[in-house]
Motif scaffolding. Structure first.
Motif, PDB file in Angstrom:
ATOM      1  N   THR A 184      16.343   7.485 140.456  1.00  0.00           N
ATOM      2  CA  THR A 184      15.678   6.326 141.041  1.00  0.00           C
ATOM      3  C   THR A 184      14.627   6.792 142.030  1.00  0.00           C
ATOM      4  O   THR A 184      14.762   7.870 142.640  1.00  0.00           O
ATOM      5  CB  THR A 184      16.672   5.395 141.750  1.00  0.00           C
ATOM      6  N   TRP A 185      13.578   5.973 142.198  1.00  0.00           N
ATOM      7  CA  TRP A 185      12.433   6.359 143.021  1.00  0.00           C
ATOM      8  C   TRP A 185      11.957   5.178 143.871  1.00  0.00           C
ATOM      9  O   TRP A 185      12.082   4.026 143.466  1.00  0.00           O
ATOM     10  CB  TRP A 185      11.269   6.824 142.143  1.00  0.00           C
ATOM     11  N   THR A 186      11.407   5.513 145.035  1.00  0.00           N
ATOM     12  CA  THR A 186      10.623   4.570 145.821  1.00  0.00           C
ATOM     13  C   THR A 186       9.209   5.127 145.906  1.00  0.00           C
ATOM     14  O   THR A 186       8.981   6.320 145.646  1.00  0.00           O
ATOM     15  CB  THR A 186      11.195   4.384 147.233  1.00  0.00           C
ATOM     16  N   VAL A 187       8.230   4.279 146.267  1.00  0.00           N
ATOM     17  CA  VAL A 187       6.849   4.740 146.310  1.00  0.00           C
ATOM     18  C   VAL A 187       6.143   4.153 147.525  1.00  0.00           C
ATOM     19  O   VAL A 187       6.417   3.020 147.932  1.00  0.00           O
ATOM     20  CB  VAL A 187       6.091   4.371 145.015  1.00  0.00           C
ATOM     21  N   THR A 188       5.256   4.964 148.134  1.00  0.00           N
ATOM     22  CA  THR A 188       4.513   4.573 149.324  1.00  0.00           C
ATOM     23  C   THR A 188       3.055   4.976 149.168  1.00  0.00           C
ATOM     24  O   THR A 188       2.759   6.058 148.647  1.00  0.00           O
ATOM     25  CB  THR A 188       5.087   5.271 150.578  1.00  0.00           C
ATOM     26  N   ASN A 189       2.147   4.125 149.633  1.00  0.00           N
ATOM     27  CA  ASN A 189       0.741   4.494 149.651  1.00  0.00           C
ATOM     28  C   ASN A 189       0.514   5.635 150.638  1.00  0.00           C
ATOM     29  O   ASN A 189       1.134   5.691 151.705  1.00  0.00           O
ATOM     30  CB  ASN A 189      -0.126   3.312 150.067  1.00  0.00           C
ATOM     31  N   ALA A 190      -0.379   6.545 150.275  1.00  0.00           N
ATOM     32  CA  ALA A 190      -0.782   7.634 151.161  1.00  0.00           C
ATOM     33  C   ALA A 190      -2.221   7.380 151.607  1.00  0.00           C
ATOM     34  O   ALA A 190      -3.003   6.787 150.861  1.00  0.00           O
ATOM     35  CB  ALA A 190      -0.686   8.975 150.446  1.00  0.00           C
ATOM     36  N   PRO A 191      -2.599   7.823 152.815  1.00  0.00           N
ATOM     37  CA  PRO A 191      -3.927   7.512 153.341  1.00  0.00           C
ATOM     38  C   PRO A 191      -5.036   8.424 152.841  1.00  0.00           C
ATOM     39  O   PRO A 191      -6.162   8.342 153.330  1.00  0.00           O
ATOM     40  CB  PRO A 191      -3.729   7.660 154.848  1.00  0.00           C
ATOM     41  N   LEU A 192      -4.752   9.291 151.874  1.00  0.00           N
ATOM     42  CA  LEU A 192      -5.805  10.116 151.296  1.00  0.00           C
ATOM     43  C   LEU A 192      -6.616   9.286 150.304  1.00  0.00           C
ATOM     44  O   LEU A 192      -6.111   8.326 149.728  1.00  0.00           O
ATOM     45  CB  LEU A 192      -5.213  11.342 150.591  1.00  0.00           C
ATOM     46  N   HIS A 225       9.306   9.081 145.940  1.00  0.00           N
ATOM     47  CA  HIS A 225      10.425   9.849 146.505  1.00  0.00           C
ATOM     48  C   HIS A 225      11.722   9.470 145.800  1.00  0.00           C
ATOM     49  O   HIS A 225      12.023   8.293 145.607  1.00  0.00           O
ATOM     50  CB  HIS A 225      10.557   9.572 148.000  1.00  0.00           C
ATOM     51  N   SER A 226      12.487  10.483 145.403  1.00  0.00           N
ATOM     52  CA  SER A 226      13.816  10.284 144.837  1.00  0.00           C
ATOM     53  C   SER A 226      14.848  10.998 145.691  1.00  0.00           C
ATOM     54  O   SER A 226      14.633  12.140 146.107  1.00  0.00           O
ATOM     55  CB  SER A 226      13.878  10.829 143.411  1.00  0.00           C
ATOM     56  N   ARG A 227      15.979  10.336 145.914  1.00  0.00           N
ATOM     57  CA  ARG A 227      17.095  10.938 146.656  1.00  0.00           C
ATOM     58  C   ARG A 227      18.247  11.328 145.730  1.00  0.00           C
ATOM     59  O   ARG A 227      19.284  11.784 146.205  1.00  0.00           O
ATOM     60  CB  ARG A 227      17.602   9.971 147.729  1.00  0.00           C
TER      61      ARG A 227
END
Length: 355
Positions: free
Chosen positions: A231-239, A224-226
């Protein structure tokens, strides 16, 4: 409230257009089979080609653009009654996987592939002529998807180069592009990539927010970038994630609420965890309690509703992606809705309109 009424309320149509959409939502004889009593259905159009269309952009009920294999770009301005071949003159053999259209005249298409097979073209006259906005000169880059925040500002994403996803940026509607610095991009996982399956591995909402969907590594993830890709952040997805599995498509109805779809794209492989939702801009994701039964590659919001498509059918959710119900069993790769028109496209030249 019926699904027909919900869609009518959510799409900005009025007068005769609304009445026509309402009359068409019951399904048609030439659409793929759908469940009896369903209020949704796709009406197939005659494209006259056998290309696979993974790139699709709805402009409205009458106008849509599709980009596909074999260097094919199509445009309709009469609701799919006829399609014009409008590809760039030097596009033979290119694999188009994404198209972003602003109206009947202005559109940008992305071709994927290694090296200079990754290209971006722009037209301002309905595809009569095109200019080349970008040709990839790095043999290690492979561009997958693009998105636009408005008519001028957009991004495209490449699979990792030197361990990080690469971002292209345009500020002039796709006429020119530049590679953004990667200092604000988190490191990619081994084997991680974006899937160029539906033109929805990179999406945006509003003036600055963008998201990237990935798979192929140890975990599926969402970046995700705002700030328009700086710049970006990243999160694990449950798929699930793997060489053929991950998050394939994203859609956001505002800056916080979104849905991810995907699974394992190999025919016959089970994908019991094919959808997840977020309410915090992608900082966390929850599996859908009742997801689509199989892999899905494309997803879009239609007001409060969601539509998802894949090779084995189409599904609808009316509770922000928590539960899904199949309404069609035809094969599609991507789906796009805008200003009273919903369209889906896929293999063997299949392009359909809803209603």
């Amino acid at each position: 409230m019926t699904l027909t009424r919900m869609i009518l309320r959510s799409l900005p149509v009025a007068g005769l257009a609304a009445a026509t959409l309402a009359a068409g939502l019951g399904g048609t004889a030439d659409a793929a089979p759908h469940k009896p009593g369903s209020s949704l259905g796709w009406k197939l159009t005659d494209t006259g080609v056998q290309s696979r269309f993974r790139g699709l952009a709805a402009v409205d009920r009458n106008t849509a653009w599709a980009a596909g294999s074999g260097g094919t770009v199509l445009r309709t301005v009469n609701g799919g009654r006829t399609w014009a071949k409008v590809a760039p003159a030097d596009a033979a053999g290119l694999e188009f996987r994404d198209v972003e259209a602003f109206d009947a005249d202005n559109a940008v298409v992305l071709a994927i592939g290694e090296g200079d097979a990754s290209r971006v073209y722009r037209t301002s006259n309905g595809g009569r002529t095109w200019t080349t906005g970008f040709t990839n000169g790095d043999p290690n880059a492979f561009y997958d998807c693009m998105t636009f925040f408005d008519r001028k500002n957009g991004l495209a994403v490449s699979d990792p180069v030197d361990g990080k996803f690469r971002i292209l940026s345009t500020a002039d509607g796709g006429r020119s592009w530049k590679v953004l610095p990667n200092a604000g991009m988190p490191a990619a996982l081994p084997g991680e990539a974006a899937f160029a399956a539906s033109g929805q591995c990179l999406v945006s909402h509003g003036a600055r927010d963008a998201w990237i969907a990935t798979g192929g590594g140890a975990s599926s993830r969402v970046f995700h970038s705002r700030d328009r890709g700086r710049t970006w952040t990243v999160t694990n997805a449950p798929l699930p994630s793997g060489a053929a599995a991950g998050v394939f498509g994203l859609a956001f109805r505002d800056a916080r609420h979104g849905v991810a779809v995907g699974g394992d794209y190999r025919p016959g492989e089970a994908s019991p965890k094919a959808a997840a939702t977020t309410g915090d801009a992608g900082r966390s994701w929850r599996l859908a309690p009742r997801p689509p039964a199989e892999y899905r590659s494309g997803v879009t919001y239609v007001g409060p509703l969601l539509l998802a498509v894949g090779p084995t059918g189409s599904d609808v959710s009316r509770d922000n992606g928590r539960t899904w119900k199949r309404f069609d069993t035809g094969s599609f790769d991507t789906v796009s809705c805008a200003h009273g028109g919903c369209w889906a496209s896929g293999e063997k030249g299949r392009i359909a309109r809803m209603g």
